[in-house]
Design a protein around this motif. Structure first.
Motif, PDB file in Angstrom:
ATOM      1  N   LEU A 248       0.831  -1.210   0.000  1.00  0.00           N
ATOM      2  CA  LEU A 248       0.000   0.000   0.000  1.00  0.00           C
ATOM      3  C   LEU A 248       0.861   1.255   0.000  1.00  0.00           C
ATOM      4  N   ASP A 249       2.173   1.081  -0.019  1.00  0.00           N
ATOM      5  CA  ASP A 249       3.104   2.200   0.080  1.00  0.00           C
ATOM      6  C   ASP A 249       3.939   2.229  -1.205  1.00  0.00           C
ATOM      7  N   ALA A 250       3.596   3.177  -2.099  1.00  0.00           N
ATOM      8  CA  ALA A 250       4.258   3.206  -3.417  1.00  0.00           C
ATOM      9  C   ALA A 250       5.764   3.418  -3.275  1.00  0.00           C
ATOM     10  N   ASP A 251       6.189   4.199  -2.255  1.00  0.00           N
ATOM     11  CA  ASP A 251       7.634   4.442  -2.088  1.00  0.00           C
ATOM     12  C   ASP A 251       8.358   3.161  -1.669  1.00  0.00           C
ATOM     13  N   ALA A 252       7.713   2.398  -0.758  1.00  0.00           N
ATOM     14  CA  ALA A 252       8.326   1.145  -0.297  1.00  0.00           C
ATOM     15  C   ALA A 252       8.432   0.170  -1.463  1.00  0.00           C
ATOM     16  N   ALA A 253       7.355   0.088  -2.269  1.00  0.00           N
ATOM     17  CA  ALA A 253       7.382  -0.837  -3.410  1.00  0.00           C
ATOM     18  C   ALA A 253       8.472  -0.414  -4.396  1.00  0.00           C
ATOM     19  N   ALA A 254       8.666   0.901  -4.546  1.00  0.00           N
ATOM     20  CA  ALA A 254       9.709   1.385  -5.476  1.00  0.00           C
ATOM     21  C   ALA A 254      11.091   0.908  -5.032  1.00  0.00           C
ATOM     22  N   LYS A 255      11.285   0.776  -3.702  1.00  0.00           N
ATOM     23  CA  LYS A 255      12.585   0.314  -3.192  1.00  0.00           C
ATOM     24  C   LYS A 255      12.865  -1.125  -3.633  1.00  0.00           C
ATOM     25  N   ILE A 256      11.798  -1.927  -3.805  1.00  0.00           N
ATOM     26  CA  ILE A 256      11.990  -3.318  -4.273  1.00  0.00           C
ATOM     27  C   ILE A 256      12.628  -3.315  -5.658  1.00  0.00           C
ATOM     28  N   PHE A 257      12.085  -2.477  -6.543  1.00  0.00           N
ATOM     29  CA  PHE A 257      12.605  -2.446  -7.914  1.00  0.00           C
ATOM     30  C   PHE A 257      14.078  -2.024  -7.902  1.00  0.00           C
ATOM     31  N   ALA A 258      14.410  -1.048  -7.016  1.00  0.00           N
ATOM     32  CA  ALA A 258      15.802  -0.574  -6.934  1.00  0.00           C
ATOM     33  C   ALA A 258      16.713  -1.677  -6.395  1.00  0.00           C
ATOM     34  N   ALA A 259      16.281  -2.365  -5.313  1.00  0.00           N
ATOM     35  CA  ALA A 259      17.144  -3.386  -4.697  1.00  0.00           C
ATOM     36  C   ALA A 259      17.413  -4.536  -5.659  1.00  0.00           C
ATOM     37  N   LYS A 260      16.416  -4.897  -6.477  1.00  0.00           N
ATOM     38  CA  LYS A 260      16.567  -6.036  -7.395  1.00  0.00           C
ATOM     39  C   LYS A 260      17.187  -5.653  -8.728  1.00  0.00           C
ATOM     40  N   GLY A 261      17.130  -4.322  -9.054  1.00  0.00           N
ATOM     41  CA  GLY A 261      17.497  -3.901 -10.402  1.00  0.00           C
ATOM     42  C   GLY A 261      16.450  -4.385 -11.389  1.00  0.00           C
ATOM     43  N   ARG A 262      15.159  -4.337 -10.951  1.00  0.00           N
ATOM     44  CA  ARG A 262      14.070  -4.905 -11.754  1.00  0.00           C
ATOM     45  C   ARG A 262      13.398  -3.826 -12.603  1.00  0.00           C
ATOM     46  N   PRO A 263      13.075  -4.136 -13.876  1.00  0.00           N
ATOM     47  CA  PRO A 263      12.364  -3.157 -14.707  1.00  0.00           C
ATOM     48  C   PRO A 263      11.011  -2.798 -14.071  1.00  0.00           C
ATOM     49  N   SER A 264      10.648  -1.517 -14.074  1.00  0.00           N
ATOM     50  CA  SER A 264       9.467  -1.076 -13.321  1.00  0.00           C
ATOM     51  C   SER A 264       8.149  -1.468 -13.985  1.00  0.00           C
ATOM     52  N   ASP A 265       8.203  -1.997 -15.223  1.00  0.00           N
ATOM     53  CA  ASP A 265       6.944  -2.447 -15.845  1.00  0.00           C
ATOM     54  C   ASP A 265       6.626  -3.900 -15.481  1.00  0.00           C
ATOM     55  N   ASN A 266       7.461  -4.517 -14.628  1.00  0.00           N
ATOM     56  CA  ASN A 266       7.221  -5.916 -14.249  1.00  0.00           C
ATOM     57  C   ASN A 266       6.491  -5.948 -12.901  1.00  0.00           C
ATOM     58  N   PRO A 267       5.184  -6.289 -12.908  1.00  0.00           N
ATOM     59  CA  PRO A 267       4.366  -6.129 -11.705  1.00  0.00           C
ATOM     60  C   PRO A 267       4.714  -7.113 -10.588  1.00  0.00           C
ATOM     61  N   LEU A 268       4.303  -6.748  -9.356  1.00  0.00           N
ATOM     62  CA  LEU A 268       4.599  -7.549  -8.162  1.00  0.00           C
ATOM     63  C   LEU A 268       3.366  -8.339  -7.736  1.00  0.00           C
ATOM     64  N   ILE A 269       3.588  -9.444  -7.010  1.00  0.00           N
ATOM     65  CA  ILE A 269       2.486 -10.251  -6.479  1.00  0.00           C
ATOM     66  C   ILE A 269       2.123  -9.739  -5.090  1.00  0.00           C
ATOM     67  N   LEU A 270       0.820  -9.633  -4.777  1.00  0.00           N
ATOM     68  CA  LEU A 270       0.370  -9.290  -3.424  1.00  0.00           C
ATOM     69  C   LEU A 270       0.231 -10.569  -2.619  1.00  0.00           C
ATOM     70  N   HIS A 271       0.944 -10.631  -1.480  1.00  0.00           N
ATOM     71  CA  HIS A 271       0.875 -11.802  -0.604  1.00  0.00           C
ATOM     72  C   HIS A 271      -0.066 -11.499   0.549  1.00  0.00           C
ATOM     73  N   LEU A 272      -1.079 -12.343   0.727  1.00  0.00           N
ATOM     74  CA  LEU A 272      -2.120 -12.123   1.738  1.00  0.00           C
ATOM     75  C   LEU A 272      -2.142 -13.299   2.714  1.00  0.00           C
ATOM     76  N   ALA A 273      -2.710 -13.031   3.922  1.00  0.00           N
ATOM     77  CA  ALA A 273      -2.762 -14.086   4.943  1.00  0.00           C
ATOM     78  C   ALA A 273      -3.908 -15.060   4.690  1.00  0.00           C
ATOM     79  N   HIS A 274      -5.017 -14.573   4.134  1.00  0.00           N
ATOM     80  CA  HIS A 274      -6.205 -15.412   3.941  1.00  0.00           C
ATOM     81  C   HIS A 274      -6.805 -15.136   2.556  1.00  0.00           C
ATOM     82  N   PRO A 275      -7.319 -16.178   1.896  1.00  0.00           N
ATOM     83  CA  PRO A 275      -7.874 -15.975   0.552  1.00  0.00           C
ATOM     84  C   PRO A 275      -8.954 -14.882   0.495  1.00  0.00           C
ATOM     85  N   GLN A 276      -9.777 -14.805   1.563  1.00  0.00           N
ATOM     86  CA  GLN A 276     -10.867 -13.823   1.515  1.00  0.00           C
ATOM     87  C   GLN A 276     -10.383 -12.378   1.614  1.00  0.00           C
ATOM     88  N   ASP A 277      -9.134 -12.161   2.055  1.00  0.00           N
ATOM     89  CA  ASP A 277      -8.593 -10.791   2.108  1.00  0.00           C
ATOM     90  C   ASP A 277      -8.470 -10.179   0.713  1.00  0.00           C
TER      91      ASP A 277
END
Ligand code: TXA
Ligand code: MG
Length: 342
Positions: A42-71
């Motif tokens: 939910l934090d665009a700045d935090a997610a941006a840090k992932i792309f920087a740490a990995k050296g990942r192209p920013s058009d490659n989307p991320l998976i949302l990990h949830l605790a329960h399917p209904q979430d």
């Protein structure tokens, strides 16, 4: 940045890591497939840090990990197809693509109107999500272009000094990334990336399954895969991988013929190991045990990467049945689709 490495994390370690996620930090954690590199979705700045740490192209989307399917309801339009898949296979090694809701920043989904949802079964991943009370955006924890990490040691090699915390939960059980499905009807699903939830398991449960072309074939420059990540030369070690297509006998004969060359390494099945006399050979498991081969593949590619003299890796082309399809897909990508008929 100093990276804290927490081995066999206790509940209080996990609460500390969850607090770091809430403050916008990066935490690598084990899952049953491969290690993930998490940030608040939910934090665009935090997610941006992932792309920087990995050296990942920013058009490659991320998976949302949830605790329960209904979430998933909070972040995506859930459908009867999702509910059926969730009741059968979640928590577990499955990712489902759904239409996204506005709370998910578009930087997390690479600008796509859809979002990838996964509910990991690993207890450390599950508790980390619960304690953070966040959806955790997480790609695999490797540097972009390297094989995914199946142990904390791989994560340390790629991410030490780049992220806040690494949680060591031992070796990943499955060893290849989750199955990604795009529902196209109430019972129709398209496989964008094969994994431990196999085509056969889906068919057995009444689904009508198709395969995205990118799973088994190299796309032309003007073709786009449905999972943007499938277009990158992924899972790739430094050396050139060449897959050998032929009977076990012919593959073994071909490998024996080049076994004196110190620049060539060999990935083989257990059955062929006694016949190959070279220090540069590793077995990934029995020919009849695709699950073990999947478990060992990425670690084997990383081991050969550490041996500088190796320029070429020869490996058998796996069968496409059951879990073999996931192995086939990752090995083809590691090889940049180079297959030699023998
Ligand atoms: O097992 C896994 O799925 C691991 C663990 C950590 O959960 N994660 C993982 O993430 O493999 P990553 O980022 O390495 O791969 C995610 C794949 C990429 O190919 C990406 O393009 C695709 O999922 N993807 C993500 N969101 C998508 C979307 N909205 N539509 C289509 N493909 C999507
Ligand atoms: Mg990845």
């Amino acid at each position: 940045m100093k990276t804290q490495i927490l081995r066999d994390p206790t509940d209080s370690d996990l609460k500390l890591a969850a607090a770091i996620l809430q403050r916008g930090g990066l935490v690598a954690f084990p899952t049953e497939t491969v290690y993930g590199l998490g940030a608040s979705a939910l934090d665009a700045d935090a997610a941006a840090k992932i792309f920087a740490a990995k050296g990942r192209p920013s058009d490659n989307p991320l998976i949302l990990h949830l605790a329960h399917p209904q979430d998933a309801e909070k972040y995506a339009q859930i459908t009867p197809c999702y509910q059926k898949l969730a009741s059968l296979f979640m928590p577990g090694p499955l990712t489902v693509i759904l239409e996204k809701k506005n709370v998910v920043p578009s930087s997390v989904t690479g600008g796509l109107p859809t979002v990838a949802i996964r509910v990991p079964a690993h207890p450390i991943a599950h508790k980390l999500i619960e304690y953070s009370a966040l959806p955790i955006a997480a790609p695999s924890a490797n540097l972009s272009g390297k094989p995914s990490c199946t142990t904390a040691e791989h994560v340390i090699a790629d991410m030490n000094g780049r992220i806040d915390v690494i949680l060591d939960g031992g070796a990943s059980d499955f060893g290849l990334e989750s199955t990604i499905l795009l529902p196209t009807g109430e019972r129709e699903v398209k496989v964008l990336r094969p994994g431990a939830i196999t085509v056969e398991m889906l068919v057995e449960n009444g689904f009508i399954v198709s395969l995205d072309k990118a799973v088994t074939e190299k796309l032309k420059d003007d073709e786009k895969p449905l999972a943007p990540g499938m277009k990158y030369r992924h899972y790739a070690p430094r050396a050139q991988v060449i897959l050998l297509d032929g009977s076990p006998d012919r593959i073994l004969a071909y490998m024996k013929g080049c076994s004196k060359d110190p620049s060539i390494a060999f990935i083989c099945y257990e059955e062929a190991l006694p016949f190959l006399e070279t220090p540069n050979v590793l077995s990934i498991g029995s020919e009849n045990d695709a699950r073990m081969c999947a478990h060992r593949l990425f670690a084997t590619l990383r081991t050969f990467d550490e041996r500088n003299a190796i320029a070429t890796i020869l490996a058998p082309l796996p069968s496409k049945a059951d879990i073999g399809l996931a192995l086939y897909n990752r090995m083809l990508k590691a090889a940049g689709y180079t297959v030699l008929k023998v």
